[in-house]
Design an enzyme around this catalytic site. Structure first.
Site, PDB file in Angstrom:
ATOM      1  CG  HIS A  82     -52.413  -8.570 -10.529  1.00  0.00           C
ATOM      2  ND1 HIS A  82     -51.537  -9.556 -10.887  1.00  0.00           N
ATOM      3  CD2 HIS A  82     -51.650  -7.531 -10.126  1.00  0.00           C
ATOM      4  CE1 HIS A  82     -50.307  -9.134 -10.722  1.00  0.00           C
ATOM      5  NE2 HIS A  82     -50.344  -7.905 -10.253  1.00  0.00           N
ATOM      6  CG  ASP A 161     -43.444  -7.673 -17.021  1.00  0.00           C
ATOM      7  OD1 ASP A 161     -43.233  -6.478 -16.740  1.00  0.00           O
ATOM      8  OD2 ASP A 161     -43.660  -8.548 -16.166  1.00  0.00           O
ATOM      9  NE  ARG A 168     -40.076  -1.637 -13.555  1.00  0.00           N
ATOM     10  CZ  ARG A 168     -41.273  -2.106 -13.207  1.00  0.00           C
ATOM     11  NH1 ARG A 168     -41.858  -3.038 -13.937  1.00  0.00           N
ATOM     12  NH2 ARG A 168     -41.899  -1.644 -12.161  1.00  0.00           N
ATOM     13  CB  SER A 183     -45.034  -4.365 -15.179  1.00  0.00           C
ATOM     14  OG  SER A 183     -44.843  -5.610 -14.579  1.00  0.00           O
ATOM     15  CE  LYS A 187     -46.662  -8.942 -15.060  1.00  0.00           C
ATOM     16  NZ  LYS A 187     -45.692  -8.948 -13.996  1.00  0.00           N
TER      17      LYS A 187
HETATM   18  N1  URA Z   1     -45.926  -6.522 -10.034  1.00  0.00           N
HETATM   19  C1  URA Z   1     -45.704  -6.607 -11.369  1.00  0.00           C
HETATM   20  O1  URA Z   1     -46.153  -7.553 -12.009  1.00  0.00           O
HETATM   21  N2  URA Z   1     -44.982  -5.654 -11.964  1.00  0.00           N
HETATM   22  C2  URA Z   1     -44.469  -4.594 -11.302  1.00  0.00           C
HETATM   23  O2  URA Z   1     -43.838  -3.755 -11.908  1.00  0.00           O
HETATM   24  C3  URA Z   1     -44.695  -4.505  -9.908  1.00  0.00           C
HETATM   25  C4  URA Z   1     -45.441  -5.481  -9.305  1.00  0.00           C
END
Ligand code: URA
Length: 434
Positions: A82, A161, A168, A183, A187
Site C-alpha cells: 500500500h 472508512d 475528513r 483508515s 482497509k
Molecule cells: N489514504 C487512506 O486510505 N486514508 C487516509 O486517511 C489517507 C490516505
C-alpha cells in the site's frame, strides 16, 4: 453512551475506552450519529490525538463495520502493498506482476484516485477491455492459476472508512496520524492479506511533509498490523517530486511497462525493487534483502515480470498485446510542449501541483463523481537537480480538451523553483520501519 460526552472528553484530552470507540463507529456507520457530531469528534482527534490503544480500537471497529476477506483457500503467504498516495507512483502496476513472477501470490484490492493522487484501478481501466470488478471466486481461481489478481475495492469493505474519509476530506481533518493509520490499516486488514508492505511517502506531494511525522505514521501502522496478526513493514520514500516521469492513467501504464521491460526511470525501478524485496522477505521467499533484490532484477531484466503482466491483462479481459505494443493504449489528439520561462537548476518540484495540473487536464478527479480521461496527462522531461535552459521543454501535456489548459500550465510551472547552483542530492528511500 452519548456522543456529546465523547466529543467533550476527547476535546479535553481524555482517553476513551475501546467499547466507547466501538459504539461510536457502529452507530455512525448505521446512521444513528450525524455527520456534524462526528465532524466535531474528528477535529478533537486532530488536535488531541489518539493513544495506541484508542487507535487499535478504532481500527478494529472500522474493520468490523463491513466484510472481511478470507483468502485461506489460496496456498502461500499472500502479500499486499500500500502506498499512502503519491504522484506518478506506478509501483503497484510493476510490483504485482513482479512479485507474482517470483512465486509469491498477490491478491489485491485497489482504489481509484482522488485529488492530486492517482489510483491503480483508474490506471488498469486505461487498458482496453480490462475488468476491474472480480468476484471472490474469480479472484481465488485467478490467483491459483496465475498468482495474481487485482480488483476494485467494494463498498462493503470498511464502509465506516468510506463515510469517515469523505467527512475528513471536507472538514480539514485528513492530516492526522491516528486517523490516517486507522483508515489505511483497517482497509488492509479487511482485504485479508497475510503480509503488508507499506510505502509511506514523505515530502511536498505527500500527506506527511517531514521525516519525523512520516516515521510516526509508519511506526503506528506497523504496530497496528502486527497487533492484528499481519506481518507488516513500512518503507519511507521520497515524494518531494513525482516518482516517475509520467502522470496520467494510460501514460503511467506505459511507464510501468517500460520498467517491466527492464528500463524506465531509475527512481521508479529502485523504489519497486526496495518494496518488492520487502514483499519477498515477508512472504519467506528470500533469505536476505540482497538475494530478494537480485531475484527481482533478474525477473525484470529477463522478461518474466513482463510475461506475468501479459498473463494478468489477459486473465482480466484486457488486450494482452498492450504489453508489447503500448501504442494500443488510449492517446490524446494533441501533445503540447511546456517550456521553462527561465534557466537554472531545478531546486524544488512541488509534486502536489503537478498532480493537480494533471487533474485539471482530466487525468484525475476533483470530486468523486468527476469523469476522467484515461489518455490525458503530463510527461515530465526534467527532474530535481537537472539544469534547464530558458525555453527548453519541461514537459509535454497530453490533451484532449483545452478548457483548463492555461490554468493547468500555470499550476504546473508554479511547481518548479530554479536556482543558479545545483541543489544537494536527496535520498529516494529514507528508511525501513519494521
Ligand atoms: N489514504 C487512506 O486510505 N486514508 C487516509 O486517511 C489517507 C490516505
Amino acid at each position: 453512551m452519548n456522543m456529546p460526552d465523547l466529543i467533550r472528553r476527547k476535546r479535553d484530552g481524555e482517553t476513551l475506552r475501546p467499547p466507547e470507540i466501538e459504539w461510536m463507529i457502529r452507530e455512525y456507520t448505521g446512521g444513528a450519529i450525524p455527520d456534524y457530531q462526528m465532524a466535531a469528534f474528528l477535529m478533537a482527534v486532530y488536535f488531541r490525538g489518539l493513544n495506541r490503544e484508542e487507535t487499535a480500537a478504532l481500527t478494529r471497529a472500522m474493520v468490523a463495520s463491513g466484510e472481511e476477506m478470507d483468502w485461506s483457500a489460496i496456498p502461500g503467504v499472500k502479500v499486499d502493498k500500500h502506498s499512502t498516495g503519491g504522484v506518478a507512483d506506478t509501483t503497484t502496476l510493476v510490483l504485482a506482476p513482479l512479485v507474482a513472477a517470483a512465486g509469491v501470490p498477490v491478491v489485491k484490492m485497489s482504489g481509484r484516485g482522488l485529488g492530486h493522487t492517482g489510483g491503480t484501478i483508474d490506471k488498469l481501466e486505461a487498458i482496453p477491455g480490462f475488468r476491474v470488478h472480480l468476484s471472490r471466486e474469480e479472484m481465488v481461481r485467478q490467483v491459483k492459476e496465475i498468482g495474481l489478481a487485482i480488483t476494485a475495492q467494494t463498498g462493503n469493505l470498511v464502509p465506516a472508512d468510506g463515510k469517515l474519509y469523505a467527512l475528513r476530506d471536507v472538514t480539514a481533518t485528513v492530516e492526522s496520524i491516528p486517523l490516517i493509520a486507522s483508515s489505511v490499516m483497517s482497509k488492509k486488514i479487511a482485504a485479508g492479506a497475510d503480509a503488508i508492505v507499506l510505502d509511506v511517502k514523505v515530502g511536498s506531494g505527500a500527506f506527511m511533509p517531514d521525516l519525523a511525522s512520516a516515521r510516526e505514521l509508519a511506526r503506528t501502522m506497523v504496530d497496528l498490523g502486527r497487533e492484528m496478526g499481519r506481518r507488516t513493514v513500512a518503507v519511507i520514500t521520497n515524494m518531494d517530486e513525482p516518482l516517475g516521469m509520467m502522470v496520467g492513467n494510460a501514460l503511467e501504464v506505459k511507464e510501468a511497462l517500460a520498467v517491466l521491460r527492464g528500463g524506465g526511470p531509475k527512481e521508479l525501478r529502485e523504489v519497486c525493487l526496495t518494496l518488492g524485496a520487502r514483499m519477498l522477505l515477508l512472504a519467506g521467499a528470500a533469505g536476505s534483502e540482497g538475494e530478494a533484490r537480485r531475484r527481482l532484477e533478474d525477473l525484470l531484466d529477463g522478461g518474466e515480470a513482463l510475461a506475468k503482466f501479459r498473463q494478468f491483462i489477459a486473465a482480466q479481459g484486457g488486450n494482452p498485446e498492450v504489453a508489447d505494443r503500448p501504442e494500443l493504449l488510449p492517446a490524446t489528439r494533441e501533445q503540447i510542449t511546456i517550456t521553462s520561462p527561465a534557466g537554472g537548476y531545478i531546486s524544488s518540484v512541488r509534486a502536489r501541483l503537478i498532480g493537480e495540473a494533471a487533474m485539471l487536464l482530466g487525468a484525475g478527479r476533483a470530486i468523486k463523481e468527476s469523469v476522467i480521461d484515461p489518455a490525458v496527462g503530463i510527461e515530465l522531461k526534467k527532474r530535481y537537480g537537472d539544469y534547464v535552459n530558458a525555453s527548453e521543454p519541461l514537459a509535454v501535456f497530453h490533451v484532449n480538451d483545452r478548457t483548463n489548459l492555461e490554468t493547468a500550465r500555470k499550476k504546473f510551472l508554479a511547481a518548479y523553483t530554479l536556482a543558479p547552483e545545483p541543489p544537494s542530492p536527496r535520498p529516494l528511500v529514507y528508511e525501513v520501519i519494521d
